[in-house]
Design a protein around this motif. Structure first.
Motif, PDB file in Angstrom:
ATOM      1  N   THR A   1      -4.009 -11.739  -3.477  1.00 44.49           N
ATOM      2  CA  THR A   1      -4.609 -12.041  -4.986  1.00 44.49           C
ATOM      3  C   THR A   1      -4.056 -13.222  -5.509  1.00 44.49           C
ATOM      4  O   THR A   1      -4.629 -13.793  -6.574  1.00 44.49           O
TER       5      THR A   1
ATOM      6  N   ASP B   1       1.977  -7.484  -7.666  1.00 45.06           N
ATOM      7  CA  ASP B   1       0.830  -7.236  -6.902  1.00 45.06           C
ATOM      8  C   ASP B   1       0.330  -8.149  -6.086  1.00 45.06           C
ATOM      9  O   ASP B   1      -0.544  -9.316  -6.612  1.00 45.06           O
TER      10      ASP B   1
ATOM     11  N   GLU C   1      -5.090  -7.126  -3.187  1.00 43.92           N
ATOM     12  CA  GLU C   1      -6.283  -6.207  -3.670  1.00 43.92           C
ATOM     13  C   GLU C   1      -6.940  -5.859  -2.390  1.00 43.92           C
ATOM     14  O   GLU C   1      -7.476  -6.336  -1.853  1.00 43.92           O
TER      15      GLU C   1
ATOM     16  N   LYS D   1       0.857  -1.197  -0.094  1.00 44.51           N
ATOM     17  CA  LYS D   1       0.185  -0.199   0.001  1.00 44.51           C
ATOM     18  C   LYS D   1       0.979   1.345   0.059  1.00 44.51           C
ATOM     19  O   LYS D   1       0.348   2.397  -0.349  1.00 44.51           O
TER      20      LYS D   1
END
Length: 152
Positions: free
Chosen positions: A114, A106, A109, A55
């Motif tokens: 994820t 990534d 989410e 984040k």
């Protein structure tokens, strides 16, 4: 000889997060590492830490480990030991994950992982870096840590 992470039910040697307290904390060792009541709480803590790093914009292993194991600290946080090697840490974990250490990951989410299999590879590699190359974290501990992460 038992590693700090195993002895503290803290497979990733997570430290006290400022004035906050990690869920499952029972105490702290002399170097600031959390002692958890169950190693699954250590999994929860490292997942929260990794989520917060993502984040904050840290999306590749090089960036993550510059914060997670900064060169300003020593190996095991033991005075007189060599400085941490965040680049080496990132390269080791990347090799175990099958990614480049500079690749954008990534992993979350919002507050949901994820790619749990990819995160498991990452956590298993991190656990070996923290506890020795022969140490293996149990899949049950990882899965309970994920459940704690998602529900607590």
């Amino acid at each position: 000889m038992t590693s700090t992470g195993v002895r503290n039910n803290n497979p990733f040697n997570v430290k006290k997060p400022g004035s906050d307290v990690w869920v499952g904390t029972v105490a702290y060792d002399e170097r600031g590492h959390v002692i958890f009541s169950d190693p699954a709480y250590g999994v929860r803590a490292v997942l929260r830490d990794l989520m917060n790093k993502e984040k904050a914009g840290l999306k590749c292993l090089y960036d993550i480990f510059e914060r997670y194991a900064p060169i300003s600290d020593t190996q095991g946080s033991i005075q007189g030991r060599p400085a941490n090697d965040p680049q080496g840490y990132a390269e080791y974990v990347a090799g175990k994950m099958g990614v480049a250490p500079s690749e954008t990951l990534d992993l979350f989410e919002g507050s949901t992982p994820t790619d749990w299999p990819k995160l498991c590879k990452m956590l298993k590699a991190m656990g070996r870096m923290e506890n020795g190359s022969l140490w293996v974290i149990d899949n049950d501990v990882l899965n309970r840590g994920l459940i704690y992460f998602l529900t607590i």
